[in-house]
Motif scaffolding. Structure first.
Motif, PDB file in Angstrom:
ATOM      1  N   THR A 192     -35.496   6.516  15.219  1.00  0.00           N
ATOM      2  CA  THR A 192     -34.690   7.395  16.073  1.00  0.00           C
ATOM      3  C   THR A 192     -33.204   7.143  15.869  1.00  0.00           C
ATOM      4  OG1 THR A 192     -36.439   7.448  17.746  1.00  0.00           O
ATOM      5  CG2 THR A 192     -34.229   8.069  18.452  1.00  0.00           C
ATOM      6  N   LEU A 237     -32.209  15.199  19.395  1.00  0.00           N
ATOM      7  CA  LEU A 237     -31.726  15.429  20.760  1.00  0.00           C
ATOM      8  C   LEU A 237     -30.578  14.495  21.113  1.00  0.00           C
ATOM      9  CD1 LEU A 237     -35.102  15.944  22.687  1.00  0.00           C
ATOM     10  CD2 LEU A 237     -33.410  17.690  22.083  1.00  0.00           C
ATOM     11  N   PHE A 247     -35.679  16.952   8.062  1.00  0.00           N
ATOM     12  CA  PHE A 247     -37.018  16.563   8.520  1.00  0.00           C
ATOM     13  C   PHE A 247     -37.939  16.261   7.347  1.00  0.00           C
ATOM     14  CE2 PHE A 247     -41.391  17.879   9.535  1.00  0.00           C
ATOM     15  CZ  PHE A 247     -41.680  16.932  10.511  1.00  0.00           C
ATOM     16  N   LEU A 278     -42.632  12.048  13.948  1.00  0.00           N
ATOM     17  CA  LEU A 278     -42.231  13.314  14.576  1.00  0.00           C
ATOM     18  C   LEU A 278     -41.493  13.073  15.891  1.00  0.00           C
ATOM     19  CD1 LEU A 278     -42.334  16.395  14.480  1.00  0.00           C
ATOM     20  CD2 LEU A 278     -44.545  16.293  15.648  1.00  0.00           C
ATOM     21  N   VAL A 302     -37.554  14.055  16.598  1.00  0.00           N
ATOM     22  CA  VAL A 302     -37.157  14.943  17.707  1.00  0.00           C
ATOM     23  C   VAL A 302     -36.186  14.233  18.648  1.00  0.00           C
ATOM     24  CG1 VAL A 302     -37.974  16.181  19.738  1.00  0.00           C
ATOM     25  CG2 VAL A 302     -39.250  16.341  17.598  1.00  0.00           C
TER      26      VAL A 302
END
Length: 392
Positions: free
Chosen positions: A29, A321, A364, A313, A317
């Motif tokens: 992340t 964000l 991605f 995934l 995401v």
């Protein structure tokens, strides 16, 4: 072999290996958020800059003597306006007013309130001005950075400009620019042409440069040649040259961040690969048991791919964000200063949200394929091992 039993077993694996997945999730992340922040920031700055450049003149003429730019005579407009193809020609008044520390400055810009301006943001601002009130005395409209400086130095309603004659000129603050245009207006002081000339030490018949607009693109090269032929002490800068300079600058900055990101990302993938290469005995036994009860190598790889994709995934995401909030909600503190390289008044830029779906999709694919490969190869090596040997 995707059925209820398969999905139940997948859920159990995710819970069993949660400590490992949580660590990988947080690191992934962070890496995605780092690159996404840079890409969002780069895209936002490019969009704001390109929108501004669209309204810029096709050519800007400077007068150069001894390699230095000097004020240009406004009366040249009469001669230049005779060149066929030119639709509008305007003298521009602007320059830097250095503050007492000689490091920071205000950008002084003089405008004619009774003239229609091609720059949309400037024209909208002029449309909102009560001209009679603005001209009642010497007023100025200032950027956020200028306001902050004046407040810190006890100038709440006005500022005393030091003129080249040794006298001071008191100018009252009329209004402040909208924070949405901080990228370009942070150090800007907007006032009348006559007042700007006085502050910058220009005479009534002098301008900083001359802006020229050519409606027909096919005539631009011909117009440029005639402009060069009209005076031999002029330097002509085209809109394309300005656009190329900005593109080069932002691509250079973005390239540095991209290289840094690739190094960090590849290092993480290598660590992840080594982690799964040194798979422990319990994981080996887990795979061996699955082989023993009838699972094929394809089923085991499918299980591990889905396990990896779910972690990757969610990490992707959450990273996107976090980057979106960091750049477009909190205006990218620290990163914007590194990227833009402010060397004048402190700027708090408000970035226009930009979400390039194609760019995000490419990011991605690059992330998830590398992520899966770094996990799948070691698992495949274990899956093809004889179950009896793996149980030892």
């Amino acid at each position: 072999m995707v059925n209820n039993s398969f999905l139940n077993f997948l859920s159990l694996l995710l819970i069993k290996h949660r400590s490992k997945h949580i660590t990988i999730f947080f690191i992934s992340t962070l890496i995605v958020a780092l690159l996404s922040s840079m890409l969002f920031l780069n895209s936002a700055i490019k969009k704001d800059t390109q929108q501004t450049l669209l309204a810029q003149p096709d050519f800007v003429i400077h007068k150069h003597i001894g390699g230095q730019s000097v004020p240009i005579e406004s009366n040249r407009i009469q001669l230049l306006s005779k060149i066929r193809g030119i639709t509008q020609i305007t003298p521009r008044i602007y320059g830097r007013y250095f503050l007492p520390d000689h490091k920071h400055y205000f950008t002084i810009v003089g405008i004619d309130l009774f003239e229609t301006h091609n720059e949309k943001t400037l024209q909208q601002l002029i449309d909102d001005i009560d001209i009679k009130k603005f001209l009642a005395k010497e007023h100025m409209i200032i950027g956020k950075g200028v306001r902050k400086y004046l407040t810190q130095n006890y100038y709440k309603d006005y500022f005393n400009f030091q003129l080249s004659t040794g006298t001071q000129k008191k100018v009252t603050i009329y209004d402040q620019f909208d924070p949405q245009v901080n990228l370009l207006s942070n150090d800007l002081v907007l006032t009348t042409v006559e007042l700007a000339q006085e502050i910058l030490g220009l005479t009534e018949d002098q301008a900083t440069d001359i802006a020229i607009y050519v409606r027909n693109e096919a005539e631009q090269e011909n117009v440029k040649f005639k402009l060069l032929s009209s005076h031999f002490d002029t330097k002509i800068i085209s809109k394309d040259e300005i656009n190329t300079a900005y593109e080069t600058f932002f691509n250079y900055k973005g390239g540095l961040f991209l290289i840094l990101y690739i190094i960090i990302f590849l290092t993480f993938m290598l660590i992840l690969y080594q982690r799964y290469s040194m798979i422990n005995s319990s994981d080996k036994k887990e795979i061996a048991i699955l082989r023993s009860v009838g699972w094929s190598i394809k089923d085991i790889l499918q299980l591990k791919v889905l396990e990896t994709v779910i972690v990757g995934l969610f990490a992707f995401v959450f990273g996107i964000l976090i980057a979106y909030v960091f750049v477009f909600i909190f205006d990218a503190p620290l990163l914007s200063h590194i990227f833009l390289g402010f060397n004048n008044l402190h700027n708090s830029v408000v970035f226009t949200p930009v979400f390039d779906l194609g760019l995000i999709s490419s990011l991605f694919l690059f992330f998830i394929i590398s992520f899966i490969a770094s996990v799948l190869i070691p698992v495949w090596k274990i899956a093809i091992t004889d179950p009896n040997e793996a149980m030892k």
